[in-house]
Design a protein around this motif. Structure first.
Motif, short mmCIF file in Angstrom:
data_model
loop_
_atom_site.label_atom_id
_atom_site.label_comp_id
_atom_site.label_asym_id
_atom_site.label_seq_id
_atom_site.Cartn_x
_atom_site.Cartn_y
_atom_site.Cartn_z
N ARG A 98 0.84 -1.20 0.00
CA ARG A 98 0.00 0.00 0.00
C ARG A 98 0.87 1.25 0.00
NH1 ARG A 98 -4.88 -1.37 2.89
NH2 ARG A 98 -5.26 0.82 3.28
N LEU A 99 0.29 2.33 -0.52
CA LEU A 99 1.07 3.55 -0.72
C LEU A 99 1.57 4.16 0.59
CD1 LEU A 99 2.09 5.32 -2.99
CD2 LEU A 99 0.05 6.72 -2.75
N PHE A 100 0.79 4.01 1.67
CA PHE A 100 1.24 4.67 2.90
C PHE A 100 2.50 4.02 3.46
CE2 PHE A 100 -1.90 1.60 4.52
CZ PHE A 100 -1.18 0.99 5.52
N GLU B 20 4.93 2.99 1.44
CA GLU B 20 5.97 3.65 0.64
C GLU B 20 6.18 5.08 1.13
OE1 GLU B 20 6.86 2.61 -3.24
OE2 GLU B 20 6.48 4.61 -4.05
N ALA B 21 5.07 5.72 1.52
CA ALA B 21 5.19 7.08 2.04
C ALA B 21 6.01 7.07 3.33
CB ALA B 21 3.81 7.68 2.29
#
Lengths: 287, 350
Positions: free
Chosen positions: A181-183, A185-186
């Protein structure tokens, strides 16, 4: 890249048995199940409140009395069956909950590392879990319990370790979904360490299905523990225990049906009640 | 016909784009022939970014523009050291971030991220952890840069940061979960998070796409101010030519993984040295007519990296292509302070 689908949660008992499936989602039934589990909790915490008698008191004059004598009758030693069941609740719930917690913690930790690391770590762990899962849970538990010797602690260890592969599988699948999920990676772009990302972001987001599986599994662990206890691998004789009641009543099934029937019934109702509560939790958490 | 004609409406803020050149500017990002390839399960190597070369210096905003699929986001993520985590991705050429070579050793970015290097992602709703409050996540970022401070000091600093990105009731927002916020709010929280670490180089992947125009203007103003006051360098990935016109010190145009034009915005909007840039600018709908004319588009789409045309990748869609364009790849050549990768740049600009 690795496959990122969530494995379907193992269907609970209430989901598998066709008649019981109709009970699911019925709020009245969930309430009955909740009341039953609350009663059990009360019996486990303060058995004296529900049955003030000493469960181990032998009454040679009242051997194998049918229901009516006391509530549920007596066993071959003249022990009161009702008192015995009430006092045996503590051991059943303790083993069920402790072994599930053990399986959940160890299994999730393994699944977390395997799912996040991926690559050869995941491969190795996956194959080892395959080997463990190839044996039925009862066999693994039997093997561990037999080699450690009979005691409550060893029963918890045996049942808990037998549950590890199931939890590891579910946790691994969930972690693989979350880590892409992107968070996450964030979080990485914020420079947080892998451990911090795992602990603060991946783990909390992966827990819901694992917890649901845990609640459903408490019932299964109780049955598993009772089975081992039935086979003589349970707690010491002085401790009242459901599995032990079952096994002591077994030779008298033809003449004193109530011993095994009552013990079996209490065990069955408990498993169904916990399973229904687990299902209701799953619906609430939408996993 | 000249490809240099600018669109009928001039972007409004051309004058604002010229900034005084300070002589002591440090190069914080230098790409020199950087290539990113993706290995498919079948073993093919697909070029996602091909020989990208450009620089970003301190106090400078460089806009990376181009259609979807032109390699802008991959370039941004590679600079952050994030693409390199995927074993199927390979980075070649030369790329230096804050003086560190990230091609030979991508792990150096781990120490830079969240300190001198920060990124804003384009999907605000999924960039925040759903189970942590906004305050928790912002505190994490703040501590990464500044170390632990008292809870009160941290909270007031975070409220200040949120105020800077246009969130007035910052203290309340700190205690909310991302699902309680709108997309625009999440995006501003993300921007605040990136700014919490006071980076020297900020990578922003379409940071204002989810925001309405007033908030967008506010955010861009903030970025502009940080560039001027803190000498922050910004690589801004955007679709929006108006944003590029207003803020950029230089505009880098990418097409099919390749830099095709690189120029200062004034010069670029005045005269394009690549037919693709002219095409992009012509696609901005005019605002002067009462009834808008038919929208201009570039026919076709960005080619897939698996099936790139020979020669110049743009030639099948280019109105000016000649035989040479299909044969040989044009170099990114210098044209007096600006660069263009087109065989007919000189000829068509006349």
């Amino acid at each position: 890249m690795a496959i990122t689908t969530t494995p379907a949660l193992p269907v609970s008992l209430a989901g598998r048995v066709p008649g019981l499936r109709r009970l699911r989602g019925h709020s009245g039934v969930t309430w009955v199940a909740a009341v039953w589990v609350l009663l059990l909790l009360l019996a486990a915490v303060a058995p004296g409140l529900l049955a003030s008698d000493d469960p181990t008191r032998l009454r040679p004059s009242l051997v194998l009395m049918p229901p009516g004598e006391g509530v549920f009758g007596t066993d071959q030693y003249g022990r009161d069956l009702y008192t015995l069941m009430v006092h045996g609740t503590r051991s059943a719930l303790l083993i069920g909950v402790c072994s599930t917690v053990l399986g959940l913690v160890v299994g999730s930790a393994i699944g977390l590392v395997a799912g996040y690391a991926g690559g050869w770590v995941d491969m190795l762990v996956g194959r080892l879990l395959d080997v463990l899962m190839a044996f039925p849970g009862i066999l693994t538990a039997l093997l561990i319990a037999a080699s450690l010797g009979p005691s409550t602690r060893n029963l918890v260890l045996a049942v808990g370790l037998a549950l590890v592969p199931v939890f590891a599988r579910v946790a691994r699948g969930q972690v693989m979904v979350i880590r892409s999920r992107l968070f996450v990676e964030a979080a990485r772009s914020n420079g947080f360490s892998a451990f911090r990302i795992l602990w603060r972001h991946v783990l909390p987001n992966s827990l819901a299905p694992v917890v649901v599986l845990g609640t459903i599994n408490v019932g299964t662990s109780i049955v598993l523990a009772a089975s081992l206890s039935f086979l003589g691998l349970g707690p010491r004789n002085e401790v009242p225990d459901w599995g032990q009641v079952l096994s002591t009543g077994q030779p008298y099934m033809a003449t004193a049906w109530w011993i095994t029937t009552i013990a079996g019934l209490v065990l069955t109702l408990t498993v169904i009640a916990i399973s229904l509560l687990g299902d209701s939790l799953r619906d609430r958490l939408e996993v | 016909m000249s490809i240099g004609s600018s669109p009928t409406t001039e972007p409004p803020a051309l004058a604002a784009a010229s900034h005084e050149e300070a002589p002591t500017r440090e190069t914080l990002l230098a790409l020199d022939g950087m290539t990113v390839t993706f290995r498919t399960p079948a073993g093919d190597r697909l070029p996602l970014v091909r020989e990208a070369s450009f620089q970003v210096r301190s106090g400078e905003i460089v806009c990376l523009v181009g259609e979807s699929g032109s390699g802008k986001s991959v370039t941004a993520r590679t600079v952050m050291g994030l693409t390199q985590r995927d074993p199927a991705m390979a980075v070649g050429g030369r790329a230096e971030v804050l003086g560190h070579d990230i091609v030979s050793d991508p792990s150096v970015t781990a120490g830079l991220r969240g300190r001198d290097l920060a990124m804003v992602f384009q999907e605000p709703m999924s960039s925040l952890d759903p189970v942590c409050t906004v305050g928790t996540q912002l505190t994490e970022a703040l501590r990464r840069r500044h170390g632990k401070a008292s809870r009160q000091a941290e909270r007031s600093r975070l409220a200040e940061l949120l105020a800077e990105v246009g969130i007035v009731d910052g203290r309340r927002v700190l205690d909310t979960y991302p699902h309680q916020l709108s997309g625009g709010m999440c995006q501003r929280v993300m921007i605040a998070q990136a700014l919490a670490c006071a980076p020297r180089l900020l990578i922003a992947d379409e940071p204002t796409t989810a925001l309405d125009v007033t908030i967008q203007a506010q955010i861009l103003e903030l970025v502009d101010r940080l560039r001027t006051e803190e000498q922050m360098a910004v690589l801004l990935v955007t679709h929006d030519m108006a944003v590029a016109a207003e803020l950029a010190d230089r505009v880098v145009v990418m097409y099919a993984g390749r830099v095709v034009e690189d120029a200062a915005p004034v010069a670029l909007f005045d005269q394009q040295l690549h037919p693709y840039t002219s095409g992009l600018l012509r696609c901005i709908p005019p605002m002067v007519d009462e009834r808008p004319a038919r929208l201009v588009t570039i026919p076709g789409g960005v080619p897939s990296p698996a099936a790139l045309p020979t020669g110049c990748s743009f030639h099948p869609r280019c109105p000016h292509s000649v035989d040479l364009c299909a044969d040989r790849v044009p170099e990114l050549a210098d044209h007096g302070g600006r660069r263009s990768a087109c065989w007919r740049a000189e000829e068509l600009s006349r």
